[in-house]
Design a protein around this motif. Structure first.
Motif, PDB file in Angstrom:
ATOM      1  N   THR A 118     -13.529   0.378   0.941  1.00  0.00           N
ATOM      2  CA  THR A 118     -11.871   0.246   1.255  1.00  0.00           C
ATOM      3  C   THR A 118     -11.074   1.534   0.719  1.00  0.00           C
ATOM      4  O   THR A 118     -11.639   3.172   1.220  1.00  0.00           O
ATOM      5  CB  THR A 118     -11.313  -0.732  -0.064  1.00  0.00           C
ATOM      6  OG1 THR A 118      -9.704  -1.319   0.595  1.00  0.00           O
ATOM      7  CG2 THR A 118     -10.798   0.091  -0.940  1.00  0.00           C
ATOM      8  N   VAL A 119      -9.511   1.882   2.025  1.00  0.00           N
ATOM      9  CA  VAL A 119      -8.375   2.372   1.785  1.00  0.00           C
ATOM     10  C   VAL A 119      -6.869   1.670   0.633  1.00  0.00           C
ATOM     11  O   VAL A 119      -6.657   1.103   1.675  1.00  0.00           O
ATOM     12  CB  VAL A 119      -8.774   2.551   3.776  1.00  0.00           C
ATOM     13  CG1 VAL A 119      -7.315   3.828   3.176  1.00  0.00           C
ATOM     14  CG2 VAL A 119      -9.822   3.222   4.361  1.00  0.00           C
ATOM     15  N   ILE A 120      -7.196   2.797   0.300  1.00  0.00           N
ATOM     16  CA  ILE A 120      -5.740   2.737  -0.120  1.00  0.00           C
ATOM     17  C   ILE A 120      -4.962   3.286   0.781  1.00  0.00           C
ATOM     18  O   ILE A 120      -4.566   3.819   0.144  1.00  0.00           O
ATOM     19  CB  ILE A 120      -5.814   3.319  -2.050  1.00  0.00           C
ATOM     20  CG1 ILE A 120      -6.841   3.014  -2.717  1.00  0.00           C
ATOM     21  CG2 ILE A 120      -3.979   2.721  -2.639  1.00  0.00           C
ATOM     22  CD1 ILE A 120      -7.305   3.355  -3.954  1.00  0.00           C
ATOM     23  N   LYS A 121      -3.714   2.647   1.488  1.00  0.00           N
ATOM     24  CA  LYS A 121      -2.919   3.138   1.503  1.00  0.00           C
ATOM     25  C   LYS A 121      -1.625   3.932   1.147  1.00  0.00           C
ATOM     26  O   LYS A 121      -1.097   3.515   0.404  1.00  0.00           O
ATOM     27  CB  LYS A 121      -2.219   2.322   2.579  1.00  0.00           C
ATOM     28  CG  LYS A 121      -2.423   0.990   3.968  1.00  0.00           C
ATOM     29  CD  LYS A 121      -3.898   2.044   4.472  1.00  0.00           C
ATOM     30  CE  LYS A 121      -4.546   0.313   5.498  1.00  0.00           C
ATOM     31  NZ  LYS A 121      -4.726   1.410   7.053  1.00  0.00           N
ATOM     32  N   GLY A 122      -1.032   4.901   2.224  1.00  0.00           N
ATOM     33  CA  GLY A 122      -0.747   6.105   1.043  1.00  0.00           C
ATOM     34  C   GLY A 122       0.807   5.562   1.239  1.00  0.00           C
ATOM     35  O   GLY A 122       1.261   5.766   0.760  1.00  0.00           O
ATOM     36  N   ASP A 123       1.316   4.649   2.786  1.00  0.00           N
ATOM     37  CA  ASP A 123       1.982   3.749   2.944  1.00  0.00           C
ATOM     38  C   ASP A 123       2.740   3.322   1.299  1.00  0.00           C
ATOM     39  O   ASP A 123       3.958   3.115   1.020  1.00  0.00           O
ATOM     40  CB  ASP A 123       3.004   3.495   3.823  1.00  0.00           C
ATOM     41  CG  ASP A 123       2.468   3.901   5.186  1.00  0.00           C
ATOM     42  OD1 ASP A 123       3.201   5.375   4.979  1.00  0.00           O
ATOM     43  OD2 ASP A 123       2.956   3.956   6.278  1.00  0.00           O
ATOM     44  N   ASP A 124       1.676   2.233   1.306  1.00  0.00           N
ATOM     45  CA  ASP A 124       1.438   1.262  -0.457  1.00  0.00           C
ATOM     46  C   ASP A 124       1.880   2.372  -1.903  1.00  0.00           C
ATOM     47  O   ASP A 124       2.547   2.289  -2.281  1.00  0.00           O
ATOM     48  CB  ASP A 124       0.753   0.625  -0.481  1.00  0.00           C
ATOM     49  CG  ASP A 124       0.014  -0.412   0.515  1.00  0.00           C
ATOM     50  OD1 ASP A 124       1.245  -0.643   1.042  1.00  0.00           O
ATOM     51  OD2 ASP A 124      -0.597  -0.753   1.070  1.00  0.00           O
ATOM     52  N   ILE A 125       0.904   3.574  -1.675  1.00  0.00           N
ATOM     53  CA  ILE A 125       1.295   4.467  -2.665  1.00  0.00           C
ATOM     54  C   ILE A 125       2.529   4.870  -2.912  1.00  0.00           C
ATOM     55  O   ILE A 125       3.460   4.691  -4.038  1.00  0.00           O
ATOM     56  CB  ILE A 125       0.170   5.541  -2.897  1.00  0.00           C
ATOM     57  CG1 ILE A 125      -1.475   5.390  -2.852  1.00  0.00           C
ATOM     58  CG2 ILE A 125       0.302   6.593  -3.711  1.00  0.00           C
ATOM     59  CD1 ILE A 125      -2.537   6.292  -2.705  1.00  0.00           C
ATOM     60  N   LYS A 126       3.127   5.457  -2.107  1.00  0.00           N
ATOM     61  CA  LYS A 126       4.686   6.174  -1.408  1.00  0.00           C
ATOM     62  C   LYS A 126       5.958   4.871  -1.893  1.00  0.00           C
ATOM     63  O   LYS A 126       6.753   5.472  -2.403  1.00  0.00           O
ATOM     64  CB  LYS A 126       4.983   6.186  -0.034  1.00  0.00           C
ATOM     65  CG  LYS A 126       4.509   7.515   0.446  1.00  0.00           C
ATOM     66  CD  LYS A 126       4.778   8.331   1.291  1.00  0.00           C
ATOM     67  CE  LYS A 126       3.704   9.480   2.040  1.00  0.00           C
ATOM     68  NZ  LYS A 126       3.713   9.580   3.413  1.00  0.00           N
ATOM     69  N   ALA A 127       5.565   4.084  -2.028  1.00  0.00           N
ATOM     70  CA  ALA A 127       6.254   2.459  -1.689  1.00  0.00           C
ATOM     71  C   ALA A 127       6.827   2.423  -3.149  1.00  0.00           C
ATOM     72  O   ALA A 127       7.075   1.432  -3.831  1.00  0.00           O
ATOM     73  CB  ALA A 127       6.370   1.252  -0.946  1.00  0.00           C
ATOM     74  N   LYS A 128       5.378   1.968  -4.053  1.00  0.00           N
ATOM     75  CA  LYS A 128       5.133   1.480  -5.504  1.00  0.00           C
ATOM     76  C   LYS A 128       5.433   2.424  -6.697  1.00  0.00           C
ATOM     77  O   LYS A 128       5.501   1.929  -7.189  1.00  0.00           O
ATOM     78  CB  LYS A 128       3.854   1.200  -5.514  1.00  0.00           C
ATOM     79  CG  LYS A 128       3.961  -0.530  -4.792  1.00  0.00           C
ATOM     80  CD  LYS A 128       2.185  -0.974  -4.492  1.00  0.00           C
ATOM     81  CE  LYS A 128       2.129  -2.023  -4.263  1.00  0.00           C
ATOM     82  NZ  LYS A 128       0.589  -2.600  -3.411  1.00  0.00           N
ATOM     83  N   THR A 129       5.600   3.787  -5.713  1.00  0.00           N
ATOM     84  CA  THR A 129       5.007   5.381  -7.004  1.00  0.00           C
ATOM     85  C   THR A 129       5.674   6.083  -7.031  1.00  0.00           C
ATOM     86  O   THR A 129       6.497   7.648  -7.514  1.00  0.00           O
ATOM     87  CB  THR A 129       3.534   5.450  -7.188  1.00  0.00           C
ATOM     88  OG1 THR A 129       3.351   6.423  -6.363  1.00  0.00           O
ATOM     89  CG2 THR A 129       2.987   4.507  -7.798  1.00  0.00           C
ATOM     90  N   ASN A 130       6.667   6.818  -5.264  1.00  0.00           N
ATOM     91  CA  ASN A 130       7.137   7.285  -4.826  1.00  0.00           C
ATOM     92  C   ASN A 130       6.655   8.728  -5.208  1.00  0.00           C
ATOM     93  O   ASN A 130       7.476  10.031  -5.310  1.00  0.00           O
ATOM     94  CB  ASN A 130       8.872   7.809  -5.498  1.00  0.00           C
ATOM     95  CG  ASN A 130       9.829   8.394  -5.118  1.00  0.00           C
ATOM     96  OD1 ASN A 130       9.521   8.784  -3.646  1.00  0.00           O
ATOM     97  ND2 ASN A 130      10.191   9.567  -5.555  1.00  0.00           N
ATOM     98  N   LEU A 131       5.297   8.511  -4.825  1.00  0.00           N
ATOM     99  CA  LEU A 131       4.304  10.067  -4.515  1.00  0.00           C
ATOM    100  C   LEU A 131       3.055   9.656  -3.824  1.00  0.00           C
ATOM    101  O   LEU A 131       3.412   8.907  -2.967  1.00  0.00           O
ATOM    102  CB  LEU A 131       3.468   9.649  -6.128  1.00  0.00           C
ATOM    103  CG  LEU A 131       4.089   9.825  -7.767  1.00  0.00           C
ATOM    104  CD1 LEU A 131       3.180  10.064  -8.509  1.00  0.00           C
ATOM    105  CD2 LEU A 131       4.578  11.099  -7.586  1.00  0.00           C
TER     106      LEU A 131
END
Length: 450
Positions: A118-131
């Protein structure tokens, strides 16, 4: 170490059944970023079994589903800390893309033919954690912690991403990062309620390449941070000034009763020892590599210590000098007084070993990995695409290499193995770079013993 403290009942997966078998393969990240080849980065499976007909070659290439990740470091979903959970196994290798912030999860059930899970999307990480800018991956029981080098816009100080065992984003791990200017690597030891983290720079600073003026402007780190692990907050930060510019890899001793370790200040080219002193934390410089005047280089050339590790028996310390071009072995039996016991040269800007095993070395020793018995040290020559192109511009067209160094574990000493080389300049899609390495069954930098 007792088995129930490292890999207890239900923990061992099939490929981990025997150390001899699990050290016949080596995984390395391989990437095309900055080479002009428009192909996805990939996980290269290298045959390191000297009895195999495909010895010293790439036998599988697991491509990522997107272009431009800049694969860099990696880490396992499971380690010694989850020995009590029979459902956990070291099956999935997490491979972050520093540029994309995607985290690619690779299933290594078939160790010789890993596949994308699977891939954990970078855009999802940014949106949910600001990281953004994922770097070091460590397992913590069934969950996973990843150091993040920037915020969603690529600015410091970054923080830590928390994933559950199914690779869902839990959120940010830390409760308080007061005192942290930047982020990079970390090492934790729950038995002593401590964690140590280091600093590189914000992604917006290091991604374009290295600019010496950024150091004077305070855009690179020079502090080390000690954490209350349970409270998830920094309790002491030490600004090392000119002696500790750009502290990168942090390594703790493997003995779980120990509360000490080492880290290298890359630009200052110093190695520091760290330890817990009661409720306080201390550091001291124990190795100092002198700069060298080199014609055409704008300042006295630092060795640039880019990776460091400790043998499983906690006897030897190894590190790579990426600009000077040497690998070093130190006996650290006396923790405060390391003794140089081995040194080899591979490429570098000093011109001491431009060709090794019949191949022109592109770059110099950068990332290193050591077999569990301490006898085989592997080195790759690429640091980061923009930095490679700046200091070793030929690597773009000729690719990086992987070498093996034989290590004497009794008396100390190192020698380059003449029969092993993997030249990533000859990959099917064109020359690529190679960086961090992992054994399928775990290695000396995978596990933190409890």
């Amino acid at each position: 170490m007792p088995k129930d403290e490292c890999c207890g009942p239900g923990y061992a997966s099939p490929q981990e059944a025997m150390q001899a078998d699990r050290e016949k393969l080596l995984y390395t990240v391989a990437l095309y970023v900055g080479t002009g080849v428009e192909k996805p980065d990939y996980l290269a499976t290298v045959d390191v079994d000297p009895e195999s007909p495909t010895y010293s070659s790439v036998i599988a290439r697991t491509e990522m589903p997107q272009i431009g990740d800049e694969l860099h470091h990696s880490g396992w979903n499971a380690c010694s800390s989850c020995h009590e959970d029979s459902s956990m196994a070291r099956q999935y290798l997490l491979m972050p893309g520093v540029r994309s912030s995607n985290i690619n999860v690779i299933d290594t059930t078939d160790a010789k033919a890993p596949k994308l899970h699977t891939v954990i999307k970078g855009d999802d990480i940014k949106a949910k954690t600001n990281l953004s800018g994922p770097h070091t991956v460590h397992c913590l029981k069934s969950d996973i912690i990843i150091s993040m080098l920037g915020d969603a816009d690529g600015n410091g100080p970054g923080g830590f991403l928390h994933l559950d065992k199914d690779f869902n984003i839990v959120g940010r791990w830390e409760n308080d990062i007061s005192g942290m200017n930047y982020n990079y690597d970390f090492w934790y030891q729950p038995r002593h309620n401590m964690m140590v983290s280091s600093e590189w720079a914000a992604p917006n600073t290091f991604m374009p390449g290295f600019d010496l003026e950024d150091v004077g402007a305070g855009k690179y780190g020079q502090s080390i941070h000690f954490w209350d692990f349970e409270a998830k907050k920094i309790v002491k930060s030490i600004d090392m000034g000119a002696e500790g510019m750009i502290p990168l890899e942090v390594r703790g001793l493997h003995d779980p009763a120990s509360h000490e370790g080492f880290f290298a200040a890359t630009l200052s080219s110093n190695v520091f020892r760290w330890w817990k002193d009661g409720d306080d934390f201390q550091i001291e410089k124990v190795i100092d590599i002198p700069t060298i005047d080199v014609e055409g280089f704008p300042v006295p050339m630092p060795s640039l210590i880019t990776d460091i590790l400790i043998s499983m028996d906690d006897r030897f310390l190894y590190f790579a000098n990426w600009l000077h071009g040497d690998l070093r072995q130190y006996d650290i039996t006396d923790r405060a007084n390391p003794k140089l016991t081995g040194q080899v040269w591979l490429g570098g800007l000093l011109g001491k070993a431009p060709e090794v095993n019949g191949v022109a070395v592109q770059g110099a020793p950068q990332m290193i990995q050591l077999s569990l018995d301490g006898k085989r040290l592997y080195a790759t020559t690429s640091l980061f695409s923009s930095w490679d192109n700046q200091f070793y511009p030929d690597m773009k067209d000729k690719g990086a290499q992987m070498f093996m160094i034989d290590c004497d574990t009794e008396k100390g000493g190192m020698s380059i193995n003449p029969d092993f080389i993997v030249d990533f300049g000859k990959e099917p899609n064109g020359p690529s770079r190679c960086h961090e390495m992992r054994y399928p069954g775990g290695d000396v930098t995978s596990d933190i013993w409890l």
